[in-house]
Design an enzyme around this catalytic site. Structure first.
Site, PDB file in Angstrom:
ATOM      1  N   ASP A  28       0.846  -1.195   0.000  1.00 34.68           N
ATOM      2  CA  ASP A  28       0.000   0.000   0.000  1.00 34.68           C
ATOM      3  C   ASP A  28       0.881   1.245   0.000  1.00 34.68           C
ATOM      4  OD1 ASP A  28      -1.769   2.055   0.611  1.00 34.68           O
ATOM      5  OD2 ASP A  28      -2.120   1.391   2.685  1.00 34.68           O
ATOM      6  N   ASP A  32      -4.093   3.947   2.458  1.00 31.15           N
ATOM      7  CA  ASP A  32      -5.528   3.723   2.717  1.00 31.15           C
ATOM      8  C   ASP A  32      -5.821   2.282   3.146  1.00 31.15           C
ATOM      9  OD1 ASP A  32      -5.069   2.390   0.377  1.00 31.15           O
ATOM     10  OD2 ASP A  32      -6.670   3.347  -0.775  1.00 31.15           O
ATOM     11  N   ASP A  36      -1.622  -0.925  -3.908  1.00 32.87           N
ATOM     12  CA  ASP A  36      -1.789  -0.102  -5.115  1.00 32.87           C
ATOM     13  C   ASP A  36      -0.505  -0.113  -5.944  1.00 32.87           C
ATOM     14  OD1 ASP A  36      -0.069   1.624  -3.666  1.00 32.87           O
ATOM     15  OD2 ASP A  36      -1.809   2.528  -2.677  1.00 32.87           O
ATOM     16  N   ASP A 214      -8.432 -14.538 -18.140  1.00 35.80           N
ATOM     17  CA  ASP A 214      -9.351 -15.024 -17.117  1.00 35.80           C
ATOM     18  C   ASP A 214     -10.366 -15.999 -17.724  1.00 35.80           C
ATOM     19  OD1 ASP A 214     -10.218 -14.616 -14.299  1.00 35.80           O
ATOM     20  OD2 ASP A 214     -12.094 -13.992 -15.237  1.00 35.80           O
ATOM     21  N   GLU A 268      -6.052 -19.106 -18.214  1.00 37.93           N
ATOM     22  CA  GLU A 268      -6.618 -19.768 -17.040  1.00 37.93           C
ATOM     23  C   GLU A 268      -7.604 -20.799 -17.570  1.00 37.93           C
ATOM     24  OE1 GLU A 268      -9.185 -19.222 -12.931  1.00 37.93           O
ATOM     25  OE2 GLU A 268      -9.655 -18.005 -14.678  1.00 37.93           O
TER      26      GLU A 268
END
Ligand code: GLC
Length: 546
Positions: A28, A32, A36, A214, A268
């Site tokens: 992070d 927050d 990220d 995906d 995948e």
């Protein structure tokens, strides 16, 4: 070690070690409590030092995060939670400058219900052009109150949700093989195809080195959308692995090949070996995840069989195998191998809260690392695997965020346990997941992870982290590990032993008593101490042969 990626290297993907970053949980930077891109950027030197060749970043796109970002509202922008498009470009440059390639996730089967196309479809009439990009159908029964067919969502419950008409009365249903917030796109629609080709180009132009696709086998549906109950038991699935899907990947491959330096796909694909072959033909996907290996228990015979099967499948089409122990959807390997039943989801059901011996699991995960990193092909490391993290099973229900929990009516606790934010610094709040003063990590970390924090392990030769670092260094340096194929060394049923090239062997003891090591010149690396030429139970060794 060279910095900068070598753009002339066309075969990097054939034996790459790829590190999976689940961006919410990696690091992070904005304080927050959620990971990220600036956080990832700051930790790239760690990944370089670990010795991986590439990173695969789970979805970073603009998303309402109904499924951790696998519900994409804008495929050409970064979610503000993770940063900006500029951060993405900075990250690509930064990674390339450190010699790391970057693979991003592409989610083509479905988008978010907030995607402008779906919003337009909701506002439009049945039969409209806007609805044609999805699978909208009237319901069954005199009042249309029954779903159009009997398909189930992968997260539990029906794969259909009904939407209101303009006057608020109940109207058509739409298909979602995952959550209701993830409407399936209609891949028979030319606009859907054109849009994804354009999205691929958008990111290829920005320098990404590849895509993880995906649920790559689900895109095409039988246009009749038949109920499964109406089909013969051996009939092909009406939504999985349809032959028409291959044409999509042939087109995608031509796009990737039109770019300089190898840009690659990894699918995948939870499919049989027989059908995996078709996706890996030379004009389709470069690679696919080896889920047969990922699901196998800690048993020599099963693993040997899966290795043989994998190599046969991949050799038949000239594709490199991949070896995978975990990802953001499955139980972490330390926990899985610490249980009496160590296959993933025996009987098709994910296991939660079965008794686990974490010490045993760690010992086996260390041996498993040396085994899979010695096999020919690519290896994937799921973030935190190199720290020996285990599945966090005691996350309170109210903090869990995976939609599986709610959609399965609580029958499946979901996948949050493998998505807990990484511990970087033992003595910092949140184990240094964010900067000082940052909000608490979005899922609670176990206090015991202090000992598994990256800085606590760095420099400790007995740590899991140093084992991975040393293994990746050795893997790179050993000429024999860059030779195709392996040769089995004759051994008992509780041992896996093979040679690579002329002077390298890997031996793993799955039994309960020590075994003698085969003749060797030296031990390059072992997952636990060895003495008197014996390999202890649940231990692996890499040997230099004379
Ligand atoms: C894949 C992803 C998983 C996601 C699903 C739907 O299986 O790995 O995390 O929930 O697709 O996009």
């Amino acid at each position: 070690m060279s910095s900068q990626i070598d753009p002339t290297d066309e075969t990097w993907w054939r034996e790459a070690v790829v590190y999976q970053v689940y961006p919410r949980s990696f690091a992070d930077g904005s304080a927050d409590g959620v990971g990220d891109l600036p956080g990832l950027m700051a930790r790239l030197p760690y990944l370089r030092e670990l010795g991986v060749d590439a990173i695969w970043i789970s979805p970073w796109y603009r998303s309402p995060m109904a499924d951790g970002g696998y519900d994409v509202a804008d495929y050409r922008d970064i979610d503000p939670l993770f940063g900006t498009l500029r951060d993405a470009t900075t990250l690509l440059d930064g990674a390339h400058g450190l010699g790391l390639r970057v693979i991003i996730d592409i989610v083509p089967n479905h988008c978010s219900d907030r995607h402008p196309w779906f919003q337009a479809a909701l506002a439009a009439q049945p039969g409209s052009a806007e609805r044609a990009r999805f699978h909208f159908r009237p319901g069954l029964g005199s009042d249309g109150s029954q779903p159009p067919n009997d398909w189930s969502s992968a997260f539990g419950g029906p794969a259909w949700t009904r939407v209101p008409t303009g006057d608020g009365s109940p109207g058509e249903w739409y298909l979602h093989l995952f959550s209701a917030e993830q409407p399936d796109l209609n891949w028979d629609h030319p606009e859907v195809r054109a849009e994804f080709e354009s999205i691929l180009r958008f990111w290829l132009d920005r320098g990404v080195d590849g895509f993880r696709i995906d649920v790559a086998n689900l895109l095409i549906k039988d246009p009749a959308l038949p109920s499964q109950a109406a089909l013969d038991a051996d009939a092909p699935s009406p939504y999985a692995d349809r032959p028409e899907v291959h044409e999509i990947y042939r087109t995608w491959r031509r796009i990737a090949d039109s770019y300089q330096s190898a840009r690659i796909f990894v699918g995948e694909l939870w499919v049989s070996q027989e059908s995996l072959k078709r996706y890996l033909r030379p004009d389709e996907l470069h690679t696919a995840f080896n889920f047969a290996y990922l699901q196998a228990p800690w048993e020599a015979e099963r693993l040997r069989a899966v290795i043989n099967e994998t190599l046969a499948t991949h050799n038949s089409v000239g594709a490199p195998a991949t070896w995978v122990l975990g990802n953001h959807d499955v139980t972490r390997v330390v926990t899985r191998f610490g249980r009496a039943e160590s296959s993933y989801a025996p009987d098709g059901v994910r296991v939660h809260n079965a008794p686990v011996d974490l010490e045993l699991g760690t010992r086996r995960a260390r041996a498993a690392a040396l085994l899979y990193l010695a096999l020919p092909g690519c290896a994937y490391i799921y973030q935190g695997e190199e720290l020996g993290l285990w599945e966090v099973e005691d996350i309170p229900l109210e903090l869990r965020q995976d939609p599986t929990l709610v959609q399965s009516g609580g029958a499946d606790l979901g996948r949050d346990g493998c998505r807990v934010p990484l511990p970087w610094e033992a003595d910092e709040p949140g184990f240094g997941f964010g900067p000082r003063g940052a909000a608490a990590p979005w899922l609670p970390q176990p206090a015991e992870w202090k000992a598994r924090a990256a800085d606590a392990q760095a420099g400790d030769p007995e740590s899991v982290l140093e084992l991975y670092r040393e293994a990746l260094r050795t893997r790179k340096a050993e000429t024999s590990l860059h030779v195709n194929g392996l040769l089995w060394i004759e051994s008992d049923a509780q041992t896996i032993a093979f040679t690579r090239g002329t002077d390298f062997a890997c031996v793993v003891n799955f039994g309960s008593a020590p075994i003698p090591l085969p003749a060797h010149e030296s031990i390059l690396l072992s997952s636990a101490p060895t003495a008197h030429g014996l390999l202890e139970p649940d231990t692996a060794a890499w040997l230099r042969l004379g």
